[in-house]
Design a protein around this motif. Structure first.
Motif, PDB file in Angstrom:
ATOM      1  N   PRO A 151       0.835  -1.204   0.000  1.00  0.00           N
ATOM      2  CA  PRO A 151       0.000   0.000   0.000  1.00  0.00           C
ATOM      3  C   PRO A 151       0.868   1.252   0.000  1.00  0.00           C
ATOM      4  N   ARG A 152       0.549   2.206  -0.848  1.00  0.00           N
ATOM      5  CA  ARG A 152       1.431   3.349  -1.048  1.00  0.00           C
ATOM      6  C   ARG A 152       1.502   4.268   0.169  1.00  0.00           C
ATOM      7  N   HIS A 153       0.569   4.109   1.125  1.00  0.00           N
ATOM      8  CA  HIS A 153       0.667   4.953   2.322  1.00  0.00           C
ATOM      9  C   HIS A 153       1.629   4.361   3.352  1.00  0.00           C
ATOM     10  N   PRO A 174      11.481  15.630   3.110  1.00  0.00           N
ATOM     11  CA  PRO A 174      10.282  16.182   2.452  1.00  0.00           C
ATOM     12  C   PRO A 174       9.136  15.183   2.333  1.00  0.00           C
ATOM     13  N   TRP A 175       8.507  14.847   3.456  1.00  0.00           N
ATOM     14  CA  TRP A 175       7.389  13.911   3.427  1.00  0.00           C
ATOM     15  C   TRP A 175       6.254  14.407   2.541  1.00  0.00           C
ATOM     16  N   GLU A 180       2.812  14.147  -2.402  1.00  0.00           N
ATOM     17  CA  GLU A 180       2.348  14.724  -3.665  1.00  0.00           C
ATOM     18  C   GLU A 180       2.581  13.774  -4.836  1.00  0.00           C
ATOM     19  N   ALA A 181       3.566  12.876  -4.675  1.00  0.00           N
ATOM     20  CA  ALA A 181       3.834  11.854  -5.697  1.00  0.00           C
ATOM     21  C   ALA A 181       3.044  10.572  -5.427  1.00  0.00           C
ATOM     22  N   GLY A 182       2.265  10.582  -4.354  1.00  0.00           N
ATOM     23  CA  GLY A 182       1.403   9.436  -4.068  1.00  0.00           C
ATOM     24  C   GLY A 182       1.941   8.461  -3.054  1.00  0.00           C
TER      25      GLY A 182
END
Length: 255
Positions: A151-153, A174-175, A180-182
């Protein structure tokens, strides 16, 4: 035309399947107490999340040496190292267990080394992360999350999974750029007020933080989401946590 295989052919195919399965599993993986009767119905264990680190050393070359030998606390490794110039190194196969997380917890996972991919970033802890480095990281995250269906999160920091003893990556990481890139969990622009009776501790636990050392958990949360390391609740924390909690509730179930 296709022909139905004979009984003899089927027997030969079954024997070949067993021999192939035997050859593909190293003897060290077999339990000597048991009669080895392998099944082809298996695959390698995959990672469930990705943990980001910073090397806190003077160069990628110095970090490589440490990751391939040992540091003051013993042997340590990671799957990947990204240099300040964006060069990508791989030290451990994705399917294998690297020694990068140590004593750590995230959600219900207590053996992070077995459940994660570790990525070291060449950074001394005081400098900004370079554009070339972040660009390479984003490409790598796209690759790993796709191949392992992560999962991308579930892109988190070492300081998130080990709050009492780790603080990397630093507040300079830079979280939001990753989000912003997903990648990674990040608050939405418009935050709704938290409802009456909202429990920030329950939300922090839902996100994944280990609450056995509560000040350390709050400090890690602030480092990740607010760019400071205060270990006390701040104004706006409840709204932020409520939004993150809602995003997790609305997200598809983790496979």
């Amino acid at each position: 035309m296709l022909r139905t295989p004979s009984t003899k052919c089927l027997l030969l195919l079954a024997m070949l399947s067993v021999l192939t399965a035997c050859a593909s599993v190293p003897p060290a993986a077999r339990n000597p107490l048991a009669d080895w009767q392998p099944s082809p119905n298996r695959n390698e264990r995959g990672a469930q999340l990705i943990v980001l680190h910073q090397t806190e050393m003077e160069s990628a070359a110095a970090a490589l040496l440490t990751l391939q030998t040992r540091n003051s606390g013993g042997p340590v490794s990671s799957h990947y190292l990204i240099g300040d110039d964006g060069h990508l190194y791989q030290l451990v196969a994705d399917s294998e267990r690297a020694w990068h997380a140590g004593a750590a917890r995230w959600g219900g996972i207590s053996d992070l080394n077995s459940a994660s991919i570790g990525i070291e970033l060449d950074n001394d802890g005081a400098e900004p992360f370079s554009e070339a480095q972040i660009a390479t990281l984003l490409v790598l995250l796209e690759d790993i999350t796709h191949r392992f269906d992560i999962p991308r999160h579930l892109i988190i920091g070492h300081g998130d999974v080990a709050p009492p003893r780790k603080n990397d990556p630093s507040v300079r990481f830079p979280w939001q750029r990753l989000a912003e890139a997903g990648f990674g969990l990040w608050p939405r622009e418009s935050l709704a007020p938290a409802p009456a009776g909202f429990d920030p501790w329950a939300a922090l636990r839902l996100i994944g933080y280990d609450l056995r050392d509560r000040p350390a958990a709050v400090r890690a949360f602030h480092r990740h989401y607010r760019g400071n390391e205060d270990d006390q609740w701040q104004a706006g924390d409840e709204e932020l946590l409520y939004d993150l909690q809602q995003q997790l509730i609305e997200a598809p179930p983790v496979p």
